[in-house]
Design a protein around this motif. Structure first.
Motif, short mmCIF file in Angstrom:
data_model
loop_
_atom_site.label_atom_id
_atom_site.label_comp_id
_atom_site.label_asym_id
_atom_site.label_seq_id
_atom_site.Cartn_x
_atom_site.Cartn_y
_atom_site.Cartn_z
N SER A 1 -1.72 78.43 98.81
CA SER A 1 -0.54 78.98 99.48
C SER A 1 0.55 77.91 99.57
O SER A 1 1.73 78.17 99.27
N ILE B 1 -5.93 83.54 101.75
CA ILE B 1 -5.79 82.67 100.58
C ILE B 1 -6.07 81.22 101.00
O ILE B 1 -5.68 80.81 102.10
N VAL C 1 -5.88 80.58 104.94
CA VAL C 1 -4.83 80.98 105.87
C VAL C 1 -5.36 82.10 106.78
O VAL C 1 -5.91 83.10 106.31
N LYS D 1 -5.49 77.55 101.84
CA LYS D 1 -4.22 76.95 102.25
C LYS D 1 -3.59 76.09 101.16
O LYS D 1 -2.37 76.03 101.03
N GLN E 1 2.11 77.17 96.09
CA GLN E 1 3.07 78.20 95.68
C GLN E 1 4.42 78.00 96.38
O GLN E 1 5.48 78.07 95.74
N HIS F 1 3.00 78.74 105.18
CA HIS F 1 2.24 79.92 104.82
C HIS F 1 2.94 81.19 105.32
O HIS F 1 3.68 81.15 106.31
N ASP G 1 -0.12 85.61 102.81
CA ASP G 1 -1.07 84.59 102.36
C ASP G 1 -2.40 84.61 103.12
O ASP G 1 -3.31 83.84 102.79
#
Length: 256
Positions: free
Chosen positions: A91, A86, A68, A88, A94, A79, A83
Motif C-alpha cells: 500500500s 493489503i 492495513v 502495508k 503504491q 494508506h 487498502d
C-alpha cells in the motif's frame, strides 16, 4: 541504475530544495543517490515514507509484516480505505510511486529478524526506526551500530512524541545507551492500549524525514546526542542532551 542527472521535470519538482542555500543542487543529488531503509509502515513510517519519496530520496526500502486495518486509518495517512487487508508495504509503495515515479521503492513484507538484519542494513546508508516494540528497536540499534549506519528513531505515546539520531560513529550515543533495557510490562503501553492523537505521528514522522535529509546532505545539525520531545497537548517542544554510556554493551566496544 538510476541516472545521476536530473530531468527537467525533476529540476522543477525539487526547485524549492535547490534554492535552499543548505541543500542546493549538490544536496539534491545526494538525496537522489541515497538509500534509506524505513522499519515500519505504520504511524511514524507513513509520513516519513511520504516525505522521503516527495523529497527525491533515490532508493527507499520499507519493511513491515502487517496488513492495513480499519483502525490504522485514523493516523496512518499513507494508506486508504480501499487498502484494508493489503500488506502495508505494498500500500505504501503504491502511494509513494504515485506521488513520485522518480524514486525506487523496495518493499519487504516480513518482520525484521536477526537472520536478515545485517544483510538488509548493508544495502542502505541510513535507517529510520518507526516501530512500536522494544524487541525490534533493540535489534535495529544493535545492527545499525555493528554495520556503522546512523539510526533515526522515533516514538509516540498519547499526546507526546520523541525522536533522536543515534550515531556512535559520530561520537553520539546509541539507543541502548539511553534505554538500557525494555520497561516492565505495562509501563510503556502501545498506542492500541494507551491511544494516540491522530496527527501526532504525522508531526514526529515528518521530523524523522527532516533529520534523514539533514544526515544525507550534511545540512544543519542533526539530533545526534540530543532528543527532541514534542508535547502536542500543550504545544511545547524541548530538547535534552543524551550521553554515551562507557559501559554500553552495544556501542562501547564498537566505537573504541
Amino acid at each position: 541504475m538510476a541516472s545521476d542527472q536530473f530531468s527537467e521535470t525533476e529540476l522543477e519538482r525539487y526547485a524549492r530544495h535547490i534554492v535552499l542555500r543548505e541543500l542546493g543542487g549538490p544536496g539534491q543529488k545526494r538525496l537522489k543517490k541515497a538509500r534509506v531503509l524505513v522499519i515500519g509502515a505504520g504511524g511514524l513510517g507513513a509520513p516519513a515514507l511520504q516525505y522521503l519519496a516527495a523529497a527525491g530520496v533515490g532508493t527507499i526500502g520499507v519493511i513491515d509484516d502487517d496488513v492495513v486495518e480499519n483502525a490504522n486509518l485514523q493516523r496512518q495517512v499513507i494508506h486508504r480505505d480501499t487498502d484494508i487487508g493489503i500488506p502495508k508495504v505494498f500500500s505504501a509503495q503504491q502511494a509513494m510511486e504515485s506521488q513520485n515515479p522518480n524514486v525506487v521503492v523496495r518493499p519487504y513484507h516480513r518482520r525484521l529478524t536477526e537472520e536478515i538484519a545485517s544483510d538488509l542494513f548493508d544495502e542502505y546508508d541510513l535507517i529510520l526506526d518507526g516501530t512500536d516494540n522494544f524487541e525490534t528497536r533493540y535489534l535495529a540499534n544493535r545492527t545499525a551500530v555493528a554495520r556503522g549506519k546512523p539510526l533515526i528513531s522515533g516514538a509516540l505515546s498519547q499526546w507526546e512524541g520523541q525522536l533522536s539520531v543515534f550515531s556512535p560513529a559520530e561520537s553520539g550515543p546509541c539507543y541502548q545507551c539511553i534505554f538500557p533495557e525494555a520497561p516492565a510490562a505495562g509501563l510503556a503501553p502501545s498506542c492500541a492500549e494507551a491511544g494516540v492523537i491522530g496527527p501526532l505521528p504525522g508531526v514526529v514522522g515528518s521530523m524523522m524525514a527532516v533529520e534523514a535529509i539533514k544526515v544525507t546532505t550534511g545540512a544543519g545539525q542533526p539530533l545526534v546526542g540530543e532528543m527532541l520531545i514534542y508535547d502536542a497537548l500543550y504545544g511545547e517542544s524541548r530538547k535534552i542532551t543524551l550521553s554515551k554510556r562507557a559501559d554500553c554493551p552495544i556501542c562501547a566496544a564498537a566505537t573504541t
